[in-house]
Motif scaffolding. Structure first.
Motif, PDB file in Angstrom:
ATOM      1  N   LEU A 126       0.840  -1.200   0.000  1.00  0.00           N
ATOM      2  CA  LEU A 126       0.000   0.000   0.000  1.00  0.00           C
ATOM      3  C   LEU A 126       0.874   1.249   0.000  1.00  0.00           C
ATOM      4  O   LEU A 126       0.662   2.173  -0.794  1.00  0.00           O
ATOM      5  CB  LEU A 126      -0.915  -0.001   1.222  1.00  0.00           C
ATOM      6  CG  LEU A 126      -1.791   1.242   1.422  1.00  0.00           C
ATOM      7  CD1 LEU A 126      -2.953   1.227   0.444  1.00  0.00           C
ATOM      8  CD2 LEU A 126      -2.306   1.315   2.858  1.00  0.00           C
ATOM      9  N   TYR A 127       1.882   1.252   0.861  1.00  0.00           N
ATOM     10  CA  TYR A 127       2.801   2.392   0.968  1.00  0.00           C
ATOM     11  C   TYR A 127       3.506   2.679  -0.356  1.00  0.00           C
ATOM     12  O   TYR A 127       3.753   3.832  -0.708  1.00  0.00           O
ATOM     13  CB  TYR A 127       3.818   2.114   2.077  1.00  0.00           C
ATOM     14  CG  TYR A 127       5.057   2.971   2.025  1.00  0.00           C
ATOM     15  CD1 TYR A 127       5.002   4.329   2.336  1.00  0.00           C
ATOM     16  CD2 TYR A 127       6.288   2.414   1.657  1.00  0.00           C
ATOM     17  CE1 TYR A 127       6.153   5.116   2.280  1.00  0.00           C
ATOM     18  CE2 TYR A 127       7.429   3.195   1.604  1.00  0.00           C
ATOM     19  CZ  TYR A 127       7.355   4.543   1.909  1.00  0.00           C
ATOM     20  OH  TYR A 127       8.486   5.313   1.842  1.00  0.00           O
ATOM     21  N   GLU A 128       3.809   1.631  -1.100  1.00  0.00           N
ATOM     22  CA  GLU A 128       4.514   1.799  -2.378  1.00  0.00           C
ATOM     23  C   GLU A 128       3.720   2.628  -3.381  1.00  0.00           C
ATOM     24  O   GLU A 128       4.291   3.193  -4.315  1.00  0.00           O
ATOM     25  CB  GLU A 128       4.801   0.427  -3.008  1.00  0.00           C
ATOM     26  CG  GLU A 128       5.872  -0.363  -2.300  1.00  0.00           C
ATOM     27  CD  GLU A 128       5.996  -1.760  -2.846  1.00  0.00           C
ATOM     28  OE1 GLU A 128       6.968  -2.442  -2.491  1.00  0.00           O
ATOM     29  OE2 GLU A 128       5.101  -2.190  -3.623  1.00  0.00           O
ATOM     30  N   HIS A 129       2.412   2.694  -3.205  1.00  0.00           N
ATOM     31  CA  HIS A 129       1.569   3.421  -4.155  1.00  0.00           C
ATOM     32  C   HIS A 129       1.288   4.864  -3.740  1.00  0.00           C
ATOM     33  O   HIS A 129       0.459   5.539  -4.349  1.00  0.00           O
ATOM     34  CB  HIS A 129       0.246   2.678  -4.340  1.00  0.00           C
ATOM     35  CG  HIS A 129       0.388   1.349  -5.025  1.00  0.00           C
ATOM     36  ND1 HIS A 129       0.748   0.198  -4.348  1.00  0.00           N
ATOM     37  CD2 HIS A 129       0.252   0.992  -6.325  1.00  0.00           C
ATOM     38  CE1 HIS A 129       0.801  -0.809  -5.207  1.00  0.00           C
ATOM     39  NE2 HIS A 129       0.510  -0.359  -6.404  1.00  0.00           N
ATOM     40  N   VAL A 130       1.972   5.346  -2.720  1.00  0.00           N
ATOM     41  CA  VAL A 130       1.758   6.718  -2.270  1.00  0.00           C
ATOM     42  C   VAL A 130       2.109   7.690  -3.395  1.00  0.00           C
ATOM     43  O   VAL A 130       3.002   7.433  -4.208  1.00  0.00           O
ATOM     44  CB  VAL A 130       2.595   7.024  -0.999  1.00  0.00           C
ATOM     45  CG1 VAL A 130       4.086   7.037  -1.322  1.00  0.00           C
ATOM     46  CG2 VAL A 130       2.166   8.332  -0.364  1.00  0.00           C
ATOM     47  N   SER A 131       1.409   8.791  -3.458  1.00  0.00           N
ATOM     48  CA  SER A 131       1.621   9.780  -4.517  1.00  0.00           C
ATOM     49  C   SER A 131       3.037  10.347  -4.496  1.00  0.00           C
ATOM     50  O   SER A 131       3.601  10.610  -3.432  1.00  0.00           O
ATOM     51  CB  SER A 131       0.616  10.928  -4.368  1.00  0.00           C
ATOM     52  OG  SER A 131       0.909  11.978  -5.268  1.00  0.00           O
ATOM     53  N   GLU A 132       3.610  10.549  -5.688  1.00  0.00           N
ATOM     54  CA  GLU A 132       4.937  11.156  -5.794  1.00  0.00           C
ATOM     55  C   GLU A 132       4.925  12.609  -5.343  1.00  0.00           C
ATOM     56  O   GLU A 132       5.979  13.206  -5.098  1.00  0.00           O
ATOM     57  CB  GLU A 132       5.460  11.068  -7.237  1.00  0.00           C
ATOM     58  CG  GLU A 132       4.723  11.917  -8.239  1.00  0.00           C
ATOM     59  CD  GLU A 132       3.574  11.174  -8.904  1.00  0.00           C
ATOM     60  OE1 GLU A 132       3.293  11.461 -10.079  1.00  0.00           O
ATOM     61  OE2 GLU A 132       2.948  10.319  -8.243  1.00  0.00           O
ATOM     62  N   LYS A 133       3.716  13.167  -5.207  1.00  0.00           N
ATOM     63  CA  LYS A 133       3.595  14.542  -4.739  1.00  0.00           C
ATOM     64  C   LYS A 133       3.788  14.623  -3.223  1.00  0.00           C
ATOM     65  O   LYS A 133       3.944  15.705  -2.665  1.00  0.00           O
ATOM     66  CB  LYS A 133       2.223  15.090  -5.118  1.00  0.00           C
ATOM     67  CG  LYS A 133       2.017  15.183  -6.633  1.00  0.00           C
ATOM     68  CD  LYS A 133       0.561  15.129  -7.009  1.00  0.00           C
ATOM     69  CE  LYS A 133       0.395  14.993  -8.520  1.00  0.00           C
ATOM     70  NZ  LYS A 133      -1.004  14.755  -8.906  1.00  0.00           N
ATOM     71  N   LEU A 134       3.803  13.467  -2.574  1.00  0.00           N
ATOM     72  CA  LEU A 134       3.997  13.417  -1.121  1.00  0.00           C
ATOM     73  C   LEU A 134       5.345  12.812  -0.733  1.00  0.00           C
ATOM     74  O   LEU A 134       5.966  13.242   0.224  1.00  0.00           O
ATOM     75  CB  LEU A 134       2.866  12.609  -0.469  1.00  0.00           C
ATOM     76  CG  LEU A 134       1.441  13.146  -0.676  1.00  0.00           C
ATOM     77  CD1 LEU A 134       0.436  12.234   0.021  1.00  0.00           C
ATOM     78  CD2 LEU A 134       1.311  14.566  -0.164  1.00  0.00           C
ATOM     79  N   ILE A 135       5.788  11.793  -1.471  1.00  0.00           N
ATOM     80  CA  ILE A 135       7.074  11.142  -1.170  1.00  0.00           C
ATOM     81  C   ILE A 135       7.860  10.959  -2.460  1.00  0.00           C
ATOM     82  O   ILE A 135       7.363  10.344  -3.420  1.00  0.00           O
ATOM     83  CB  ILE A 135       6.873   9.774  -0.490  1.00  0.00           C
ATOM     84  CG1 ILE A 135       6.238   9.951   0.892  1.00  0.00           C
ATOM     85  CG2 ILE A 135       8.203   9.033  -0.353  1.00  0.00           C
ATOM     86  CD1 ILE A 135       5.993   8.659   1.638  1.00  0.00           C
ATOM     87  N   GLY A 136       9.087  11.475  -2.483  1.00  0.00           N
ATOM     88  CA  GLY A 136       9.941  11.375  -3.664  1.00  0.00           C
ATOM     89  C   GLY A 136      10.823  10.142  -3.613  1.00  0.00           C
ATOM     90  O   GLY A 136      10.477   9.126  -3.014  1.00  0.00           O
ATOM     91  N   ARG A 137      11.986  10.242  -4.224  1.00  0.00           N
ATOM     92  CA  ARG A 137      12.925   9.111  -4.250  1.00  0.00           C
ATOM     93  C   ARG A 137      13.580   8.905  -2.888  1.00  0.00           C
ATOM     94  O   ARG A 137      13.780   9.854  -2.131  1.00  0.00           O
ATOM     95  CB  ARG A 137      14.021   9.344  -5.290  1.00  0.00           C
ATOM     96  CG  ARG A 137      13.625   9.017  -6.719  1.00  0.00           C
ATOM     97  CD  ARG A 137      14.867   8.853  -7.580  1.00  0.00           C
ATOM     98  NE  ARG A 137      15.637   7.674  -7.176  1.00  0.00           N
ATOM     99  CZ  ARG A 137      16.879   7.431  -7.602  1.00  0.00           C
ATOM    100  NH1 ARG A 137      17.490   8.276  -8.402  1.00  0.00           N
ATOM    101  NH2 ARG A 137      17.526   6.338  -7.199  1.00  0.00           N
ATOM    102  N   GLN A 138      13.898   7.657  -2.604  1.00  0.00           N
ATOM    103  CA  GLN A 138      14.632   7.280  -1.388  1.00  0.00           C
ATOM    104  C   GLN A 138      15.781   6.347  -1.793  1.00  0.00           C
ATOM    105  O   GLN A 138      15.758   5.156  -1.510  1.00  0.00           O
ATOM    106  CB  GLN A 138      13.685   6.576  -0.408  1.00  0.00           C
ATOM    107  CG  GLN A 138      12.507   7.441   0.041  1.00  0.00           C
ATOM    108  CD  GLN A 138      11.389   6.625   0.661  1.00  0.00           C
ATOM    109  OE1 GLN A 138      10.835   5.734   0.019  1.00  0.00           O
ATOM    110  NE2 GLN A 138      11.068   6.916   1.911  1.00  0.00           N
TER     111      GLN A 138
END
Length: 312
Positions: free
Chosen positions: A169-181
């Motif tokens: 589920l976490y993997e599908h978070v919007s790129e507008k909220l979490i960028g690259r890690q």
């Protein structure tokens, strides 16, 4: 110990359900308030798709899936315990099986018609995690079905699957909220890596199949990081499906498969449409996703080389 694990499973299922709903609502509210959400309707279609895919599990879950797993455990090849390292081993084997089934979902057209529903989303957000086909019960349960044959308690596997699904589920978070890690990518499938998997950019096609760990993609050569100059564009190649239409995302891939099968005169060719890669045809063999990917990288290299020659 078996009864204790069943109690843990019941509690974890209740808690995970609450966690999933809470996270989905929080992300949706944040994207709405910040005006970063592109389609509310697509989000609704995601949730309705989840309801549709859950219906077969309601009727088949305890009877068929649990029944097969309990049968496998009864005739297990090994007797494993419940030590912490057995849990770790079970999680790694589960994740490997997910990689294999996910890979199959992209390489065999019958299974692509099932898994492809998940890829029809054109905006990345948490609800995409539950956007699935009503026929998914024919595909993904094999991730867990046969693990009890190795000696893993079925209820242990159910708990591991729940944990993995929460991470998924976490993997599908919007790129507008979490960028690259980047610091996590050497071991885990991050949201960025999974966004690459969802992209229809030719450079990104058919990569990053893991659910939790990126090691399988590294081992089998399917890992692809997100490029600074290549923003992921989501959806399916061809743009023939309206991502906001429930019936199109659920049925159009099957309609296209049936249409292709009707063009073939030989029964063997009709069957090949079911088992060959998406894009195959009986006339000239068609084109694989890997072909599109190779061409994109070659084209990019030629452009860079040409630009370099012009500058010198």
């Amino acid at each position: 110990m078996n009864e204790t694990i069943q109690i843990w499973l019941d509690k974890f299922q209740s808690i995970s359900g609450i966690v999933i709903i809470t996270l989905v609502v929080i992300e949706w509210v944040i994207l709405f308030i910040t005006r970063k959400i592109e389609s509310h309707k697509e989000g609704v279609v995601n949730i309705v798709s989840y309801i549709l895919e859950s219906i077969p599990y309601i009727f088949l879950g305890k009877i068929v899936i649990l029944g097969i797993m309990m049968w496998g455990y009864e005739y297990r090849l090994f007797t494993l315990g419940y030590e912490w390292y057995i849990w770790v081993l079970a999680y790694f084997l589960y994740d490997f099986m997910f990689y294999v089934l996910h890979f199959i979902g992209h390489k065999i057209r019958f299974f692509w018609c099932i898994h492809g529903v998940h890829h029809t989303a054109e905006e990345m957000k948490l609800t995409v995690a539950v956007r699935g086909s009503f026929l998914i019960f024919l595909h993904m349960p094999h991730t867990i079905l046969w693990l009890p044959l190795l000696g893993f308690d079925p209820f242990m596997i159910f708990i591991i699957e729940l944990i993995a699904n929460l991470y998924g589920l976490y993997e599908h978070v919007s790129e507008k909220l979490i960028g690259r890690q980047p610091w996590l990518e050497w071991i885990l499938i991050t949201p960025s890596l999974h966004r690459v998997h969802h992209a229809k950019n030719h450079k990104y096609l058919d990569t990053n199949y893991g659910e939790t760990f990126s090691i399988w993609d590294k081992i089998f050569g399917t890992l692809q990081v997100e490029l600074d100059d290549e923003k992921p564009v989501y959806g399916l190649m061809g743009d023939s499906i309206n991502s906001e239409s429930l019936w199109q995302i659920q049925l159009l891939l099957w309609k296209e498969l049936w249409a292709d099968m009707k063009t073939a005169k030989k029964v063997s060719d009709k069957l090949k449409y079911l088992i060959m890669y998406p894009g195959w045809n009986h006339i000239d063999g068609g084109k694989k996703a890997s072909d599109y990917r190779s061409e994109a990288w070659i084209r990019d290299e030629l452009i860079k080389r040409t630009q370099k020659e012009v500058q010198t």
